[in-house]
Design a protein around this motif. Structure first.
Motif: not given
Length: 136
Positions: A81-104
């Motif tokens: 992941f190459t960031f374009n803003a300052t953030k604090t990352i707390y964790g990661a997850f595995l999901t079946s959908v590639s779209t950012k913020s997808a809820t399916t």
């Protein structure tokens, strides 16, 4: 942690003949959130505050190795992941959908890191995600 939705998927694929997901995708989150067994793909992005402040167009593909000793991991091909803003990352997850913020789709697993990681614009964060199954 493999969440309940992920456990059900593994059981359905392994024993019921359901079509497996391929590929899975790694996402990251910026909320100070501890994943719950009851989290799902529909609820997790908002509950954990999924981070989308990276230049890659989608969540990153999880390129796992063949399982050995009841573990599979993407250590040989980490999600970047190459960031374009300052953030604090707390964790990661595995999901079946590639779209950012997808809820399916299906949430397989989610994990809060032992230590949050501060990143700034231009930083790269490489995520290694290992799944371990144990006999009880």
């Amino acid at each position: 942690m493999i969440v309940n939705q992920g456990l059900n998927h593994l059981l359905d694929v392994g024993l019921h003949g359901t079509t497996p997901v391929s590929p899975w995708y790694v996402g990251i989150y910026e909320g100070n959130y501890t994943p719950l067994a009851t989290d799902t793909a529909a609820t997790f992005p908002a509950s954990a505050t999924e981070c989308t402040a990276y230049t890659e167009a989608t969540r990153q593909e999880y390129v796992e190795a063949v399982a050995a000793a009841q573990v599979t991991t993407n250590a040989a091909s980490r999600a970047t992941f190459t960031f374009n803003a300052t953030k604090t990352i707390y964790g990661a997850f595995l999901t079946s959908v590639s779209t950012k913020s997808a809820t399916t789709g299906t949430l397989l697993a989610a994990d809060k890191a032992a230590t949050a990681k501060a990143v700034t614009s231009g930083d790269q964060l490489l995520i290694t995600y290992a799944i371990t199954l144990t006999a009880t």
